[in-house]
Enzyme design. Structure first.
Site, short mmCIF file in Angstrom:
data_model
loop_
_atom_site.label_atom_id
_atom_site.label_comp_id
_atom_site.label_asym_id
_atom_site.label_seq_id
_atom_site.Cartn_x
_atom_site.Cartn_y
_atom_site.Cartn_z
N ARG A 206 0.86 -1.19 0.00
CA ARG A 206 0.00 0.00 0.00
C ARG A 206 0.90 1.24 0.00
O ARG A 206 2.02 1.19 0.49
CB ARG A 206 -0.86 0.04 1.27
N LYS A 230 -1.11 -2.43 7.85
CA LYS A 230 -2.38 -1.83 8.23
C LYS A 230 -3.14 -2.82 9.13
O LYS A 230 -3.20 -4.01 8.83
CB LYS A 230 -3.19 -1.56 6.96
N HIS A 309 -3.04 2.74 -5.95
CA HIS A 309 -3.80 1.59 -5.47
C HIS A 309 -4.08 0.59 -6.60
O HIS A 309 -4.12 -0.62 -6.38
CB HIS A 309 -5.10 2.04 -4.81
N ARG A 312 -1.26 -1.72 -7.02
CA ARG A 312 -1.39 -2.81 -6.04
C ARG A 312 -2.34 -3.88 -6.59
O ARG A 312 -2.05 -5.07 -6.53
CB ARG A 312 -1.90 -2.23 -4.72
N HIS A 334 -4.26 -8.63 3.73
CA HIS A 334 -5.72 -8.50 3.89
C HIS A 334 -6.15 -9.15 5.21
O HIS A 334 -5.59 -10.16 5.62
CB HIS A 334 -6.46 -9.22 2.76
N TYR A 343 -9.62 -10.75 -6.78
CA TYR A 343 -8.64 -11.18 -7.78
C TYR A 343 -9.03 -12.52 -8.40
O TYR A 343 -8.65 -12.80 -9.53
CB TYR A 343 -7.23 -11.21 -7.15
#
Length: 363
Positions: A206, A230, A309, A312, A334, A343
């Site tokens: 990110r 994150k 983004h 990514r 994630h 995806y």
């Protein structure tokens, strides 16, 4: 070694908290170990909007948001909540998307849940006796399949990943031949810019994770970066994140220039440096600068919708074609595989199109 963005958000959080009612301050303290300061800052902005609306509608007699009472929240009726939802979707100064409205209602639900189910007064009774927000059903607004459909054609696929990095290094200068200022800036920064793009396209980091990288976080030999992820609130723990072989050359080239070209002082730990106009030494690149830089190249590359983004997403789609959903989830950091499902939907299309192309080539 500190997480720069986290510190800034934590400072803003501390500044904003005193303007909130005491029970909101208590809720934020309760949530601090689990949520990042930037998420909690979003919560406060949402409460600010809600309390301001309550007062404007005469549903609270408070003269400031800080003075809104629990009793006023307790006696809210369903039609008031409906009116607030309507206000969020129709207010003139920037109407909110469905996703934003969902998020704003979700942060209110979290607060009301805490006040009615977790927090208690001296007599061990809940702080909030009646929770109107429990009646609000928040629909999932964006299923992975829908997100995948929106991304289709707006990310880099297959050979384009390498083409984009090549364009940053060389193609951009050809397109900018008549623009002296753009050429000067490009000559100074092309290796760094290509390195950042290559790193994201080969690791899926990110932008906030890229900004926070320090020189010590890079292990070039083992193709690893140590990253503040994150959602991980342990200030001391950095997750090892793998990057692919392709990014190694760009990183090595940039590292050989980092000190001299950007006049980087020894005390500066940041991996990515910018030398701003009029400044005598380089300092850590900002999130906004990285975002603007990628958009600048993307526009000239003929893909104006490309953002950091979406780089990514480009990596993730490419990576998922060679790995399973769990490895992809791990690589991207994630919280659940539900997000990673995007995806799976994207690669379904990518795979079928690739097969069709091969069949046409062999025909």
């Amino acid at each position: 070694m500190t997480n720069v963005q986290k510190e800034i958000d934590r400072r803003k959080l501390d500044e904003k908290l005193p303007s909130m009612p005491w029970f909101v301050q208590q809720f934020i303290d309760y949530k601090l170990p689990d949520l990042s300061p930037s998420t909690l800052l979003e919560y406060l902005r949402d409460y600010d909007t809600f309390f301001t609306w309550l007062r404007a509608e005469g549903l609270s007699q408070a003269d400031s948001n800080q003075s809104v009472t629990l009793t006023e929240l307790e006696v809210l009726r369903m039609d008031s909540v409906t009116a607030y939802r309507l206000y969020l979707t129709t207010r003139r100064e920037g109407t909110n998307s469905r996703i934003t409205v969902s998020r704003k209602l979700s942060s209110l639900r979290s607060l009301f849940h805490y006040l009615s189910q977790i927090a208690e007064d001296e007599e061990f009774y809940p702080l909030l006796k009646r929770n109107i927000m429990a009646k609000i059903e928040i629909k999932r607004t964006h299923k992975p399949k829908d997100t995948a459909a929106k991304l289709k054609g707006k990310i880099l696929e297959e050979d384009e990943l390498l083409e984009f990095i090549g364009y940053i290094l060389e193609g951009y200068a050809v397109d900018m031949q008549k623009n002296k200022q753009a050429l000067y800036s490009h000559e100074l920064n092309k290796e760094r810019d290509a390195c950042i793009a290559s790193l994201i396209l080969n690791s899926g980091l990110r932008v906030s994770e890229v900004v926070n990288l320090n020189v010590d976080d890079l292990d070039l030999g083992n193709k690893l970066l140590y990253v503040y992820r994150k959602g991980n609130n342990d200030e001391t723990f950095k997750t090892p994140v793998y990057f692919r072989e392709q990014a190694k050359d760009e990183l090595a080239t940039y590292m050989s220039l980092r000190q001299t070209r950007y006049r980087t002082p020894k005390r500066e730990k940041a991996l990515f440096i910018a030398l701003r106009n009029g400044e005598s030494e380089g300092s850590r690149m900002t999130k906004r600068a990285i975002q603007a830089m990628i958009m600048k190249y993307a526009k000239c590359f003929g893909k104006p919708y490309l953002t950091v983004h979406k780089l990514r997403h480009s990596f993730a789609t490419d990576y998922y074609l060679q790995n399973d959903i769990y490895k992809t989830k791990e690589q991207l950091g994630h919280a659940s595989t539900e997000t990673t499902e995007i995806y799976a939907h994207l690669t379904d299309k990518t795979m079928s199109e690739a097969i069709e192309r091969r069949l046409e080539d062999n025909a």
